[in-house]
Design a protein around this motif. Structure first.
Motif, mmCIF file in Angstrom:
data_model
loop_
_atom_site.group_PDB
_atom_site.id
_atom_site.type_symbol
_atom_site.label_atom_id
_atom_site.label_comp_id
_atom_site.label_asym_id
_atom_site.label_seq_id
_atom_site.Cartn_x
_atom_site.Cartn_y
_atom_site.Cartn_z
ATOM 1 N N ILE A 196 3.409 35.920 85.418
ATOM 2 C CA ILE A 196 3.568 35.850 86.662
ATOM 3 C C ILE A 196 3.992 37.295 87.182
ATOM 4 N N LEU A 197 4.968 37.874 86.415
ATOM 5 C CA LEU A 197 5.185 39.422 86.897
ATOM 6 C C LEU A 197 3.974 40.194 86.933
ATOM 7 N N MET A 198 2.946 39.729 85.573
ATOM 8 C CA MET A 198 1.783 40.852 85.690
ATOM 9 C C MET A 198 1.187 40.479 87.232
ATOM 10 N N PHE A 199 1.034 39.020 87.684
ATOM 11 C CA PHE A 199 0.362 39.032 88.912
ATOM 12 C C PHE A 199 0.997 39.521 90.120
ATOM 13 N N ILE A 200 2.383 39.733 89.966
ATOM 14 C CA ILE A 200 3.053 40.393 91.085
ATOM 15 C C ILE A 200 2.820 41.937 91.042
ATOM 16 N N VAL A 201 2.667 42.488 89.987
ATOM 17 C CA VAL A 201 2.517 43.858 89.735
ATOM 18 C C VAL A 201 1.067 44.161 90.377
ATOM 19 N N VAL A 202 0.092 43.507 89.720
ATOM 20 C CA VAL A 202 -1.507 43.727 89.841
ATOM 21 C C VAL A 202 -1.723 43.145 91.397
ATOM 22 N N GLY A 203 -1.285 42.258 91.830
ATOM 23 C CA GLY A 203 -1.450 41.867 93.136
ATOM 24 C C GLY A 203 -1.070 42.504 94.352
ATOM 25 N N ALA A 204 0.295 43.243 94.053
ATOM 26 C CA ALA A 204 0.704 44.107 95.032
ATOM 27 C C ALA A 204 -0.130 45.416 95.338
ATOM 28 N N THR A 274 13.788 30.577 92.492
ATOM 29 C CA THR A 274 13.583 31.233 93.865
ATOM 30 C C THR A 274 13.196 32.469 93.860
ATOM 31 N N GLY A 275 13.590 33.305 92.845
ATOM 32 C CA GLY A 275 13.137 34.745 92.788
ATOM 33 C C GLY A 275 11.918 35.048 92.722
ATOM 34 N N PHE A 276 11.375 34.174 91.649
ATOM 35 C CA PHE A 276 9.968 34.171 91.466
ATOM 36 C C PHE A 276 9.121 33.412 92.612
ATOM 37 N N PHE A 277 9.713 32.534 93.188
ATOM 38 C CA PHE A 277 8.724 31.941 94.241
ATOM 39 C C PHE A 277 8.703 33.110 95.520
ATOM 40 N N ILE A 278 9.941 33.798 95.666
ATOM 41 C CA ILE A 278 9.608 34.385 96.940
ATOM 42 C C ILE A 278 8.642 35.625 96.736
ATOM 43 N N ALA A 279 8.781 36.278 95.477
ATOM 44 C CA ALA A 279 7.901 37.450 94.881
ATOM 45 C C ALA A 279 6.549 37.102 95.217
ATOM 46 N N VAL A 280 6.215 35.855 94.454
ATOM 47 C CA VAL A 280 4.715 35.221 94.455
ATOM 48 C C VAL A 280 4.322 35.097 95.845
ATOM 49 N N SER A 281 4.980 34.470 96.675
ATOM 50 C CA SER A 281 4.582 34.190 97.972
ATOM 51 C C SER A 281 4.164 35.267 98.691
ATOM 52 N N LEU A 282 4.912 36.244 98.666
ATOM 53 C CA LEU A 282 5.057 37.455 99.630
ATOM 54 C C LEU A 282 3.786 38.369 99.077
ATOM 55 N N VAL A 283 3.465 38.346 97.537
ATOM 56 C CA VAL A 283 2.169 39.258 97.407
ATOM 57 C C VAL A 283 1.122 38.273 97.639
ATOM 58 N N LEU A 284 0.971 36.972 97.699
ATOM 59 C CA LEU A 284 -0.023 36.139 97.952
ATOM 60 C C LEU A 284 -0.555 36.312 99.340
ATOM 61 N N VAL A 285 0.519 36.254 100.265
ATOM 62 C CA VAL A 285 -0.015 36.112 101.663
ATOM 63 C C VAL A 285 -0.280 37.641 102.165
ATOM 64 N N GLY A 286 0.124 38.618 101.319
ATOM 65 C CA GLY A 286 -0.003 40.119 101.865
ATOM 66 C C GLY A 286 -1.623 40.418 101.403
ATOM 67 N N MET A 287 -2.229 39.715 100.105
ATOM 68 C CA MET A 287 -3.437 40.128 99.563
ATOM 69 C C MET A 287 -4.751 39.782 100.583
ATOM 70 N N HIS A 309 -10.129 41.749 90.346
ATOM 71 C CA HIS A 309 -9.208 41.868 89.204
ATOM 72 C C HIS A 309 -9.568 40.542 88.229
ATOM 73 N N TYR A 310 -10.880 40.458 87.771
ATOM 74 C CA TYR A 310 -11.384 39.354 87.024
ATOM 75 C C TYR A 310 -10.643 39.268 85.625
ATOM 76 N N ILE A 311 -10.222 40.116 84.719
ATOM 77 C CA ILE A 311 -9.740 39.851 83.576
ATOM 78 C C ILE A 311 -8.088 39.364 83.998
ATOM 79 N N THR A 312 -7.359 39.791 84.755
ATOM 80 C CA THR A 312 -6.147 39.347 85.129
ATOM 81 C C THR A 312 -6.068 38.009 85.673
ATOM 82 N N ALA A 313 -7.384 37.711 86.553
ATOM 83 C CA ALA A 313 -7.527 36.400 87.165
ATOM 84 C C ALA A 313 -7.625 35.285 86.141
#
Length: 476
Positions: A196-204, A274-287, A309-313
């Motif tokens: 999930i941290l990787m998704f946040i970093v790559v998605g950002a 809660t911390g993970f939810f906020i971070a993931v949702s912010l990245v997701l709607v920004g992409m 980002h096929y490998i990360t996906a």
């Protein structure tokens, strides 16, 4: 009539639960509880709900819905922490309310929890199936359409075979014993959080700021989209993410030093989740623009694939496939303990309250496993997501109000609490009201179906439960 009313208010003696639950082996520590709770909270919901809620209710403001839900869940978590430290019994709210208010009210709270658990298992398995199908699809492997989703003749799907398979595998794992399962759970959760941290970093790196504008779209009259009406509707749907609290509490009887361990596990899960939810949702709607996530049960992996980002996906899909199992483990474990508690009290057949030589209530486990397989394979994903929150909210209201009956008894006929809900007597009322407001924000279908569920529960109680309850033997 007076005799019946008096019977409904009969309270269970907590020493009865102490004796019966002594067959269960205490083996869970704080890290195990946080693993179980985080496995559920940061489970299917984090991989699935942010996109759906953004498209249907909130737009880019989906983090606000998670924050509002976290406040409501956090208040309830404080009530759960105090109650579980005083009454360390299997069955969580069912057993607690039985001791505090009486058997009838305990049954109502437990029956609401059962709805939550049944639907949660089915919901989580349905989310796992969506990710598994997406992963297999990336290799050109497709199941027959009739076997890919819940019963919907309009789309041609009739049964979700992968959802049923996932529930069966988890049932087999849990039957081997809690200690073995908690080890597997902790490993899965650790790997899942790293990805999930990787998704946040790559998605950002793929965020487009214009996707955040307007952050809170205007309310569309006649709908639950936009404005604070959308936030409230989104919060009601998101509340499924926080059923992990009750999943932790259901295992209190199998926890080492629950007076201290349980509050740490509950509050630690809330903060981390809660911390993970906020971070993931912010990245997701920004992409991508929020509307592109409509009816997408695997939005995180989809967004990464669409961004190149096929490998990360694919890595995220693999971890989601394995990681969602951790949510299934947590909720199936909790639900089997609730069914065990019903059987232990005689409100359902006593065979469900039996413990095997591995200290597992296997009759209860396999009953809930097979019923959840049917539910998870027949009902569609989004339908299940809406319904789960109703049972959770009813349980949260009961436990919050239960503090008023618990506090006067602490240090009298019950142990003194190692953790106390702050700002008593104001905060328990605020907690109950908060959950009631969110319940009111649920859609009409959810509320109608909950009424139907309670009617079934009342019939079972008055036809079977009240006659076979162990309280009858204790009072004669």
């Amino acid at each position: 009539m007076k005799k019946l009313i008096k019977r409904l208010f009969l309270k269970q003696n907590p020493r009865v639960y102490e004796e019966k639950d002594a067959q269960l082996t205490p083996s869970l520590r704080t890290r195990d509880l946080i693993g179980l709770g985080t496995g559920m909270v940061v489970g299917t919901a984090i991989f699935t709900l942010p996109g759906i809620v953004a498209a249907e209710h909130t737009g880019p403001a989906v983090p606000l819905a998670f924050i509002v839900a976290a406040i409501g869940a956090g208040l309830s978590a404080l009530a759960y922490a105090e109650t579980s430290s005083v009454l360390p019994f299997a069955g969580s709210a069912f057993s607690w309310i039985n001791v505090l208010f009486g058997e009838f009210f305990g049954w109502i709270a437990g029956w609401a929890l059962l709805a939550e658990y049944f639907i949660s298992v089915a919901f989580v398995a349905s989310g796992w199936s969506a990710y598994m199908q997406g992963f297999l699809g990336s290799f050109g492997i497709k199941l027959p359409h009739a076997l890919t989703g819940g019963f919907d003749p309009h789309t041609g799907s009739y049964i979700d075979i992968l959802a049923a398979f996932a529930i069966l595998i988890v049932g087999i794992l849990i039957s081997r014993g809690v200690h073995q399962v908690s080890r597997i759970e902790n490993i899965i959760v650790s790997v899942k959080l790293l990805v999930i941290l990787m998704f946040i970093v790559v998605g950002a790196t793929a965020i487009h700021p214009q996707n955040y504008v307007p952050f809170l779209p205007a309310h569309q009259p006649g709908t639950t989209f936009g404005g604070w009406q959308g936030i409230l509707a989104g919060t009601a749907q998101i509340f499924i993410a926080y059923v992990g609290f009750d999943a932790i509490a259901a295992n209190t009887a199998e926890t080492i030093n629950p007076q201290k361990t349980m509050p740490r596990g509950l509050i630690g899960t809330l903060l981390l989740g809660t911390g993970f939810f906020i971070a993931v949702s912010l990245v997701l709607v920004g992409m991508f623009k929020y509307s592109r996530y409509a009816n997408n049960a695997e939005p995180a992996a989809w967004a990464l694939r669409q961004s190149g980002h096929y490998i990360t996906a694919n890595l995220l899909s693999v971890v989601a496939i394995v990681g969602i199992f951790s949510a299934l483990i947590a909720i199936l474990l909790a639900s089997s303990r609730l069914i065990y508690a019903f059987g232990r009290d005689g409100l359902l057949p006593k065979s469900l309250g039996q413990i095997d030589d591995k200290h597992v209530p296997n009759h209860a486990l396999w009953m809930i496993t097979f019923l959840a397989m049917i539910l998870g394979s027949v009902f569609p994903f989004t339908f299940l997501a809406t319904l789960v929150s109703a049972g959770t909210l009813v349980a949260f209201i009961f436990v919050s109000l239960g503090i008023y009956a618990l506090r006067p008894r602490e240090g009298v006929d019950l142990p003194e609490a190692q953790f106390k809900m702050p700002l008593y007597p104001v905060l328990p009322a605020i907690s109950a009201i908060f959950s009631a407001v969110i319940f009111w924000g649920l859609n009409t279908d959810a509320k109608i179906l909950m009424v139907g569920w309670f009617v079934i529960g009342l019939l079972i109680y008055f036809i079977y439960g009240i006659r076979h309850s162990i309280i009858n033997k204790e009072t004669h």
